[in-house]
Scaffold this active site. Sequence first.
Site, mmCIF file in Angstrom:
data_model
loop_
_atom_site.group_PDB
_atom_site.id
_atom_site.type_symbol
_atom_site.label_atom_id
_atom_site.label_comp_id
_atom_site.label_asym_id
_atom_site.label_seq_id
_atom_site.Cartn_x
_atom_site.Cartn_y
_atom_site.Cartn_z
ATOM 1 N N LYS A 1 0.869 -1.172 0.000
ATOM 2 C CA LYS A 1 0.000 0.000 0.000
ATOM 3 C C LYS A 1 0.902 1.216 0.000
ATOM 4 O O LYS A 1 1.812 1.331 0.834
ATOM 5 C CB LYS A 1 -0.913 0.015 1.231
ATOM 6 N N SER B 1 -1.086 -0.799 -4.388
ATOM 7 C CA SER B 1 -2.323 -0.011 -4.408
ATOM 8 C C SER B 1 -2.042 1.331 -3.747
ATOM 9 O O SER B 1 -1.481 1.378 -2.650
ATOM 10 C CB SER B 1 -3.429 -0.759 -3.647
#
Length: 371
Positions: A163, A231
């Site tokens: 992330k 992401s």
Amino acid sequence: MPTPRRAAVHRVPMRHPGDTAAIEALFDSGALDPAAVVAILGKTEGNGCVNDFTRAYAVQALSHMLARRLGTTAEAIRAGIALVMSGGTEGGLSPHFLVLAVTAGEAANPSGALAIGIAFTPDFAPEEIGRMAQVDATADAVRRAMAEAGISDPAGVHYVQVKCPLLTNDSMAQARARGAAVATEDTYASMGLSRGASALGVALALGEVARVEAGGIGRDWSKFSGRASASAGVELERNEVIVLGNSMAWAGDLRIAHAVMDDAIDLPAVRRAVAAVGMPLEEGQVPAAMADCLVAVLAKAEPSSSGRIRGQRHIMWDDSDINATRHARALVGGVIAGVVGRTDIFVSGGAEHQGPDGGGPVAVIARPARV
């Protein structure tokens, strides 16, 4: 000899991004000790773009719930537990959480079992996002996560979830005030550069590429990781890294395998990943009776930069109404769902340097099928 560790993965539905009820039910039933949780991955129903605040909403809800359960603060939870939210459940994809936990095991599995390692980078300055500083910091975090998981051979790593942050108008203004130049002035483009730099860091750590050139980030698509999934979101300023692999030092019956989709309709690659964890395929699909053995499916989706799939034109880049990555998630999600027979699949959009152009990695976590 150190006590073997055992990895657990719980897949639960969410009614909305702030819904933690299914996770709390695991705690209340005794199926899961909240103190054992090391990471939570979530597929939320936002747009997956810069202004997708469903991710931050989910992180906030999870942080406060875990803080209440563990008698600490939300800030302490976010500092020590990887909370990776990926926005976008287009098509038939179903919003869900994957809760990863680590406990002591009784005996190591000589055949190898799922191993989990977590690491974080320091916070990035805006001018470091999408650049070599992010590549190098991510590579270091992957190596530390591998060490935590007890995986010394990169071949034992099957999926690395990252992330990463993105640039906002505010953060770019802060950089300008200090006389620093950012990698791009386009907030949406910064998502791709951040994902790409993160993925190249994974590739570097796993030996998939020998070196990374600064000018190649977001440009040289010949360099990629077949095991990275990155992401980007507004809800953090650092990279959070989760390494998933197999290790003979871990206990339990969960295993992970992966394959690389060469394009968005590479169904055989999905089948290879499913077969590699020992799941049977009846008439091309995992039997419904084996659904409980299939614990998690994780994949990346990206429209090919050529605008074509096997020679035929697609319009994902030309649609002004629906973002291209949203099209890609729906397409890839449908292909994978057709094989695994379920729709709660963690399909993340934006696969810059994550698999070949237009393709991406797919990983499957499963326990032995009971036939």
